[in-house]
Design an enzyme around this catalytic site. Sequence first.
Site, PDB file in Angstrom:
ATOM      1  N   CYS A  95       0.940  -1.281   0.012  1.00 15.87           N
ATOM      2  CA  CYS A  95       0.010   0.005  -0.026  1.00 15.87           C
ATOM      3  C   CYS A  95       1.054   1.250  -0.235  1.00 15.87           C
ATOM      4  O   CYS A  95       1.775   1.199   0.899  1.00 15.87           O
ATOM      5  CB  CYS A  95      -0.934  -0.004   1.219  1.00 15.87           C
ATOM      6  N   HIS A 137      -8.881  -4.054  -2.155  1.00 17.42           N
ATOM      7  CA  HIS A 137      -7.872  -3.264  -1.176  1.00 17.42           C
ATOM      8  C   HIS A 137      -8.309  -1.768  -1.297  1.00 17.42           C
ATOM      9  O   HIS A 137      -8.326  -1.386  -0.375  1.00 17.42           O
ATOM     10  CB  HIS A 137      -6.542  -3.335  -1.849  1.00 17.42           C
ATOM     11  N   GLU A 138      -8.414  -1.338  -2.344  1.00 19.11           N
ATOM     12  CA  GLU A 138      -8.915   0.234  -2.511  1.00 19.11           C
ATOM     13  C   GLU A 138     -10.382   0.539  -1.809  1.00 19.11           C
ATOM     14  O   GLU A 138     -10.385   1.564  -1.190  1.00 19.11           O
ATOM     15  CB  GLU A 138      -8.688   0.694  -4.363  1.00 19.11           C
ATOM     16  N   HIS A 141     -10.322   1.075   1.726  1.00 19.95           N
ATOM     17  CA  HIS A 141      -9.709   2.425   1.825  1.00 19.95           C
ATOM     18  C   HIS A 141     -10.886   3.393   2.343  1.00 19.95           C
ATOM     19  O   HIS A 141     -10.903   4.282   3.265  1.00 19.95           O
ATOM     20  CB  HIS A 141      -8.681   2.973   0.886  1.00 19.95           C
TER      21      HIS A 141
HETATM   22 NI    NI Z   1      -3.503   1.071   0.066  1.00 24.60          NI
END
Ligand code: NI
Length: 178
Positions: A95, A137-138, A141
């Site tokens: 990341c 993953h995004e 966030h």
């Molecule tokens: Ni990330």
Amino acid sequence: MSRSRCIEIIGSPVLRRVSQPFDLSVGTGPLLELVGEMERLMASERGLGLAAPQAGENVRVFILDSSSLDTSGHRVFVNPAIEPYGPVCRIEEGCLSIPGLYEEVRRPSNCRLSAMDERGIRFELDLGGMAARAAQHENDHLDGILFVDRLGSLRRRLLRRRLEAMAETAGNEPDRRV
Ligand code: NI
């Protein structure tokens, strides 16, 4: 006027907030400005994806590098809804907000996505492979979740010092959720 942003590093509170839906009722101008900055940041760090909180904005937008990931050409994901499915697998993730750390993370192998593109047009996608991984993953966030949260408790404990040092180097308070 655009201002120059930099990538938020672990310890920054903006990474831990739940982001708000992006308001497209005012047109796509502000979106295009934000996405332009995010593209610049992602390219400068050679990332595969970037979420708006990493650029300092708590809005539900992320981008994926469609030249490296099979996203059917889609790069911009606004107000996404994600539905992971398939067998859970372990793949190494990194990341840009946690520089230099790479760890195997368990996630479902595929995901269905519904989102709007940079023109505000809704589309749906079914992703597999690294694209499915990057999208999950995004999308995390946008809910204030970092990939280290998805590691086992022992692994997280072993990494705590290193993550504290990372936050301190960036001038941030330690991340209390790791
Ligand atoms: Ni990330």
